[in-house]
Design a protein around this motif. Structure first.
Motif, short mmCIF file in Angstrom:
data_model
loop_
_atom_site.label_atom_id
_atom_site.label_comp_id
_atom_site.label_asym_id
_atom_site.label_seq_id
_atom_site.Cartn_x
_atom_site.Cartn_y
_atom_site.Cartn_z
N UNK A 1 0.84 -1.21 0.00
CA UNK A 1 0.00 0.00 0.00
C UNK A 1 0.87 1.26 0.00
N UNK A 2 0.45 2.26 -0.78
CA UNK A 2 1.26 3.47 -0.96
C UNK A 2 1.13 4.47 0.16
N UNK A 3 0.12 4.31 1.02
CA UNK A 3 -0.08 5.28 2.10
C UNK A 3 0.10 4.69 3.47
N UNK A 4 0.79 3.53 3.56
CA UNK A 4 1.02 2.91 4.86
C UNK A 4 -0.19 2.15 5.38
N UNK A 5 -1.22 1.89 4.52
CA UNK A 5 -2.40 1.17 4.97
C UNK A 5 -2.06 -0.29 5.25
N UNK A 6 -2.91 -0.96 6.03
CA UNK A 6 -2.68 -2.36 6.38
C UNK A 6 -3.34 -3.28 5.36
N UNK A 7 -2.84 -4.53 5.31
CA UNK A 7 -3.41 -5.54 4.42
C UNK A 7 -3.31 -6.90 5.11
N UNK A 8 -4.44 -7.63 5.20
CA UNK A 8 -4.45 -8.92 5.89
C UNK A 8 -4.23 -10.09 4.96
N UNK A 9 -4.39 -9.90 3.65
CA UNK A 9 -4.25 -11.00 2.71
C UNK A 9 -5.49 -11.86 2.63
N UNK A 10 -6.60 -11.42 3.22
CA UNK A 10 -7.84 -12.21 3.21
C UNK A 10 -8.95 -11.57 2.39
N UNK A 11 -8.87 -10.26 2.14
CA UNK A 11 -9.98 -9.54 1.52
C UNK A 11 -10.39 -10.12 0.18
N UNK A 12 -9.45 -10.36 -0.73
CA UNK A 12 -9.80 -10.85 -2.07
C UNK A 12 -10.31 -12.29 -2.03
N UNK A 13 -9.80 -13.11 -1.09
CA UNK A 13 -10.31 -14.47 -0.99
C UNK A 13 -11.76 -14.47 -0.54
N UNK A 14 -12.12 -13.52 0.35
CA UNK A 14 -13.52 -13.40 0.79
C UNK A 14 -14.39 -12.93 -0.37
N UNK A 15 -13.89 -11.97 -1.17
CA UNK A 15 -14.62 -11.49 -2.35
C UNK A 15 -14.92 -12.66 -3.28
N UNK A 16 -13.93 -13.52 -3.53
CA UNK A 16 -14.10 -14.65 -4.46
C UNK A 16 -15.16 -15.63 -3.94
N UNK A 17 -15.10 -15.96 -2.64
CA UNK A 17 -16.07 -16.88 -2.06
C UNK A 17 -17.50 -16.31 -2.16
N UNK A 18 -17.65 -15.02 -1.83
CA UNK A 18 -18.97 -14.41 -1.82
C UNK A 18 -19.57 -14.32 -3.22
N UNK A 19 -18.76 -13.87 -4.21
CA UNK A 19 -19.32 -13.65 -5.54
C UNK A 19 -19.61 -14.98 -6.24
N UNK A 20 -18.80 -16.00 -6.00
CA UNK A 20 -19.08 -17.31 -6.58
C UNK A 20 -20.33 -17.93 -5.99
N UNK A 21 -20.60 -17.64 -4.71
CA UNK A 21 -21.82 -18.14 -4.08
C UNK A 21 -23.07 -17.53 -4.75
N UNK A 22 -22.91 -16.32 -5.33
CA UNK A 22 -24.01 -15.66 -6.03
C UNK A 22 -24.11 -16.07 -7.49
N UNK A 23 -23.19 -16.95 -7.96
CA UNK A 23 -23.20 -17.35 -9.37
C UNK A 23 -22.37 -16.45 -10.24
N UNK A 24 -21.50 -15.62 -9.62
CA UNK A 24 -20.67 -14.70 -10.38
C UNK A 24 -19.22 -15.13 -10.40
N UNK A 25 -18.35 -14.20 -10.73
CA UNK A 25 -16.93 -14.51 -10.86
C UNK A 25 -16.12 -13.24 -10.64
N UNK A 26 -14.84 -13.39 -10.30
CA UNK A 26 -13.95 -12.25 -10.14
C UNK A 26 -12.55 -12.65 -10.62
N UNK A 27 -11.89 -11.76 -11.34
CA UNK A 27 -10.54 -12.03 -11.81
C UNK A 27 -9.81 -10.70 -12.00
N UNK A 28 -8.50 -10.79 -12.26
CA UNK A 28 -7.68 -9.57 -12.39
C UNK A 28 -6.73 -9.73 -13.57
N UNK A 29 -6.28 -8.60 -14.09
CA UNK A 29 -5.33 -8.59 -15.20
C UNK A 29 -4.61 -7.26 -15.19
N UNK A 30 -3.48 -7.20 -15.90
CA UNK A 30 -2.75 -5.94 -16.02
C UNK A 30 -3.36 -5.09 -17.13
#
Length: 564
Positions: free
Chosen positions: A518-547
């Motif tokens: 993080x560029x402003x000294x913010x914290x990161x737990x390493x769990x946020x995106x895994x929770x996003x993936x579990x939640x959105x797949x439960x709704x029948x959706x999907x999540x991915x990333x690219x450059x």
């Protein structure tokens, strides 16, 4: 009556510093004439606003506000007829109609300034957020979006929240007790009010399942006296300006009883010990959790191997499965204990550090030791925030893994939710000089699901973009429609460092962190995106990333099924 006449400028600065050796108050001829014509004034006071004003066992109204009225009476000779009521709102209405001369304990808001003149504040107090102790983590007003928030009808909190936070679902109640009762029984998610009153009610009314969760942006509120007569307020301001710091301190000691100097270093010591204990428990908890997960995976491998063998391995497979279920139950039990034992102490440490930091910052003069103490308190607050975020995200993972049902599925207008989430992240973006933009290219973008989880998914993606984009960069949020798959696409484009091949391979795994920081000294737990993936797949959706291909940065795409 200690009144003196002097030919002087009547424009007294209400914010002027108080002299250490106050002299008798000097009034003008006009003020003396006014006092002579008004020997007795009626004052509206709240029966239940300790320690500022309240009815004691003898039926008499006492408190810090009344003590200041006594000082004003000593200086001017004016007698005050106290009219007290359980419904403070009714007293304010009578005062605005001219039936009551003065309100002894009022907070100035923009709406009230249209009807009243206010004296300079004679006391300040923090306003905080209270929730049930089993509620999800609340660190700021941001976590209250879309939630029912209880306030007392006609109190200053209602005016401020309706003006500054229109996206909150405000629910009004006649009294503070009824507002806290609504939170305790799940009728409202949170209550915003005075820290001293909330603490008192939690103890006296046995609201054992209610906790003080976080401070508010308006957490130092000034208490003033209000009247429709500017001459009276001018007289009161002169008296208040003449009260010595020693006298103010004595009054606060008598009615609020906070001996700051005696407990300051003791509190620092307790915070340090508590932090060491909490950190130790957290490390032990995470280590135990990882051990349980490794054991569970090993047992599952044994089950697969046992199934490939004939009847001879059947008993071994059943035994291994039973051990896996037992391990999972122990993990869930451990998480529940950790949530109960960690969340409340961490919240208390955070709140105490925040309030002590504000008290130190409010002290006049320069002091290197105080500067070091403020920095230490900020470190304690930041560490508490990070650990609270980790605790709550681990509980979210456990709830999803255990098959806990989401909230009631409903029709969700994705454009409306996105606008709210983007607006709520705008303040954090402005602090880093980021240009956060949003564009919708879909008519009637409707999906189905748990509104709270949809909001959490979108907030996580946009908040991550703010964390990893350098100062002065741009973040673009787009709402598109992919006809081939009938999916609504939320695209979050940042100008961060981009993603390496290793980052892309593990980005949505648990406890996985990319190479960027993080560029402003913010914290990161390493769990946020895994929770996003579990939640959105439960709704029948999907999540991915690219450059991104047009410039340096990344694109996160969240897909939601479209319903027409």
């Amino acid at each position: 009556m200690a009144c003196r006449v002097a030919a002087q400028d009547t424009n007294i600065d209400p914010l002027a510093e108080v002299s250490n050796s106050p002299q008798p108050v000097v009034f003008t001829h006009e003020e003396l004439e006014w006092i002579k014509k008004h020997p007795t004034l009626t004052v509206g006071a709240d029966n239940y606003f300790p320690p500022f004003e309240y009815e004691n066992a003898d039926g008499k109204v006492v408190g810090l506000a009344i003590a200041y009225l006594d000082l004003i009476s000593e200086e001017t000779g004016i007698k005050f007829d106290i009219r007290h009521s359980n419904l403070w709102q009714n007293l304010m209405t009578e005062a605005s109609e001219g039936k009551i001369d003065l309100m002894s304990g009022a907070v100035a808001t923009q709406q009230r300034r249209d009807k009243f003149y206010f004296s300079t504040p004679y006391a300040v107090f923090p306003s905080v957020i209270a929730t049930r102790d089993d509620a999800h983590f609340v660190g700021s007003m941001r976590n209250l979006i879309g939630k029912k928030v209880a306030v007392v009808e006609g109190f200053f909190e209602e005016d401020l929240l309706r003006n500054d936070y229109p996206e909150l679902k405000l629910v009004t109640y006649p009294t503070r007790r009824e507002a806290l009762y609504a939170v305790s029984h799940g009728e409202a998610f949170a209550y915003i009010g005075n820290l001293a009153i909330i603490s008192y009610l939690i103890r006296s009314e046995n609201f054992d399942n209610v906790q003080i969760a976080a401070p508010t942006p308006f957490n130092r509120i000034g208490l003033s006296m209000a009247s429709t007569d500017p001459m009276l307020i001018g007289i009161i301001d002169k008296v208040l300006a003449n009260v010595s710091p020693e006298k103010r301190n004595n009054l606060e000691q008598e009615w609020i009883a906070v001996r700051y100097q005696e407990v300051k270093y003791l509190i620092f010591g307790k915070i340090g010990v508590a932090m060491l204990v909490v950190i130790g428990l957290t490390i032990a908890w995470i280590f135990s959790l990882k051990t349980q997960i490794r054991k569970r995976r090993k047992i599952e491998e044994q089950i697969i191997l046992a199934k490939s063998q004939a009847d001879r391995a059947k008993a071994q497979a059943e035994f291994a499965k039973a051990r896996a279920e037992e391990a999972n139950e122990r993990k869930s039990e451990f998480l529940g204990i950790a949530a109960h034992d960690l969340k409340n102490p961490l919240g208390s440490i955070r709140g105490l550090a925040e309030m002590m930091k504000e008290d130190l910052e409010a002290m006049p003069g320069e002091d290197p030791l105080r500067t070091d103490q403020i920095e230490s308190l900020e470190t304690i607050r930041s560490a508490s925030d990070h650990m609270l975020e980790l605790v709550m995200e681990l509980l979210d993972v456990e709830a999803l893994d255990s098959g806990v049902e989401p909230g009631e599925s409903e029709t969700v207008q994705l454009n409306d939710v996105l606008k709210d989430v983007v607006e709520f992240n705008t303040l954090a973006a402005k602090k880093k000089n980021l240009n956060l933009k949003y564009a919708n290219h879909v008519e009637s973008p409707t999906t189905h699901g748990d509104l709270g989880r949809v909001r959490e998914i979108l907030d996580n993606l946009i908040n991550n973009a703010v964390k990893y984009t350098s100062n002065g960069g741009e973040i673009l949020v787009l709402l598109e429609y992919e006809k081939a798959n009938n999916m609504l696409q939320v695209i979050v484009q940042d100008e961060g460092p981009g993603l390496t091949d290793t980052d892309l391979s593990k980005l949505f795994g648990r406890f996985s962190r990319g190479s960027a920081v993080p560029t402003g000294g913010e914290s990161s737990t390493g769990l946020g995106l895994s929770i996003v993936k579990l939640m959105i797949e439960e709704m029948g959706g999907n999540v991915y990333a690219e450059n991104r291909t047009d410039r340096k940065g990344s694109r996160f795409i969240a897909e939601f099924p479209r319903y027409v």
